[in-house]
Design an enzyme around this catalytic site. Structure first.
Site, PDB file in Angstrom:
ATOM      1  N   HIS A 205      39.139 -32.560  -7.788  1.00 62.22           N
ATOM      2  CA  HIS A 205      40.261 -32.220  -6.915  1.00 62.22           C
ATOM      3  C   HIS A 205      41.510 -32.924  -7.451  1.00 62.22           C
ATOM      4  CE1 HIS A 205      37.194 -30.941  -4.011  1.00 62.22           C
ATOM      5  NE2 HIS A 205      38.165 -30.418  -3.285  1.00 62.22           N
ATOM      6  N   GLU A 208      46.844 -31.220  -5.623  1.00 65.68           N
ATOM      7  CA  GLU A 208      46.985 -30.570  -4.323  1.00 65.68           C
ATOM      8  C   GLU A 208      47.914 -31.418  -3.456  1.00 65.68           C
ATOM      9  OE1 GLU A 208      44.301 -29.142  -0.470  1.00 65.68           O
ATOM     10  OE2 GLU A 208      43.545 -30.667  -1.841  1.00 65.68           O
TER      11      GLU A 208
END
Length: 369
Positions: A205, A208
């Site tokens: 991840h 973002e």
């Protein structure tokens, strides 16, 4: 239901970024919470489903993540984990997904006394049951599992070892998840080193809720894909929007150029990115611009419960609001399949047998599934 939705629903799809604990059926949460004695914000399934979407619609990744307190709470026994995994496979198959990578953090499911391996065993059993149930309904799906380590915790080495121990039992990759800002991937460097030494695929991840530094960190620890990755746009200067099908005129910084030129796939999640403030709207979501600039983009759901969504809905929204065509849908589906954490021969077989036949033209020029 819209014409775009009906069109996309009939097409085979590939999903690379979908959290198991973010895809529960509201009715299942109600039943499991009753068994576990867990208090929910609502006990009517429809009302509960609306609550999850509203609570996630905050514009903050941290607030968005708070909703998982309720889903994780009801996923603490083998039976609950197996049921959630089975239903996820069935629901994805019903949405036309032919291959999905499901991710979850085993360390979050130990409150009932399970070991990490028992968590994995229960989830894998559920996936197998769901795949078989979907097949009995005439739908084919394959599930690959990604094990996530929470970036703020200190169990990444254990989760990496767990992933390697189960690499021949359906676990196809490793991920880190949780609050991005303040928890760089490099703090888990020993886990990533062990995975790299064992030639095991990794996605992270990044890009973002945090910016270019997060993407740099992810690439530095060996990420083969970027979870979300939309903040790579911060390293791009747009000069002209582009007309008549021509790509926009833009200058890419060195990081953005690396991501594009090395074809590092971006696991974008339009509705989720809007909810967490990473994008203003689906119509303005960076995935459309990044695709036109030549980046390897994929479209995903992230958390179907919190976004009240499906992969069909995500792609249909891009058709309706961002001008996407069936060819665009086909291309991002192929990009996803080509970058799945599967052996090359299995990816090729997935494309040839399960995807391309769904995008062929009949004599009228219409696409048929």
């Amino acid at each position: 239901m819209t014409p775009a939705y009906d069109l996309v629903a009939a097409l085979p799809k590939v999903l690379l970024h979908d959290h198991l604990d973010g895809g529960l059926r509201p009715a299942t949460i109600v039943e499991l919470a009753r068994e576990a004695g867990h208090t929910l914000p609502a006990t009517d399934p429809d009302e509960l489903g609306r609550w999850f979407v509203a609570a996630a619609d905050s514009g903050s990744l941290e607030r968005y993540l708070e909703t998982f307190a309720h889903t994780v709470a009801v996923m603490q026994t083998p039976d609950a984990l197996r049921r959630v995994a089975r239903e996820a496979a069935v629901d994805l198959a019903a949405d036309g997904v032919v291959y999905a990578e499901q991710r979850y953090a085993p360390e979050q499911h130990l409150e009932g006394g399970l070991t990490l391996q028992q968590v994995v065993d229960a989830v894998q059993a559920g996936f197998a049951e769901g795949v078989a149930e979907a097949a009995s309904q005439g739908r084919e799906i394959r599930i690959g599992t990604l094990l996530s380590a929470m970036r703020h915790a200190d169990r990444a080495d254990e989760i990496a070892a767990l992933a390697l121990a189960n690499r021949d039992a359906g676990v196809v990759g490793f991920d880190i998840a949780g609050a991005e800002a303040g928890f760089p991937a490099s703090r888990l460097a020993t886990a990533f080193r062990s995975l790299r030494d064992a030639w095991f695929p990794v996605t992270v991840h990044a890009g973002e809720a945090d910016g270019l530094g997060s993407i740099t960190e992810a690439l530095g620890v060996g990420a083969l894909r970027l979870g979300h990755g939309v903040r790579v746009l911060d390293d791009i200067t747009l000069h002209e929007p582009g007309t008549d099908g021509a790509p926009p005129a833009a200058t890419l910084g060195r990081l953005a150029a690396w991501v594009r030129d090395r074809r590092v796939p971006l696991e974008t999640c339009p509705s989720s990115n809007v909810q967490t403030g990473a994008a203003a709207s689906v119509a303005e979501h960076p995935v459309t611009l990044l695709r036109r600039l030549g980046f390897a983009v994929t479209v995903n759901t992230d958390n179907r419960l919190q976004s009240g969504t499906s992969l069909t809905r995500e792609l249909a929204l891009l058709v309706e609001h961002a001008g996407w065509t069936v060819d665009d849908v086909r291309d991002v589906t192929l990009t996803a399949a080509e970058n799945a954490f599967l052996p090359q021969d299995e990816r090729a077989e997935l494309i040839d047998r399960a995807i391309l036949p769904g995008y062929t033209h009949d004599g009228t020029g219409r696409h048929r599934a």
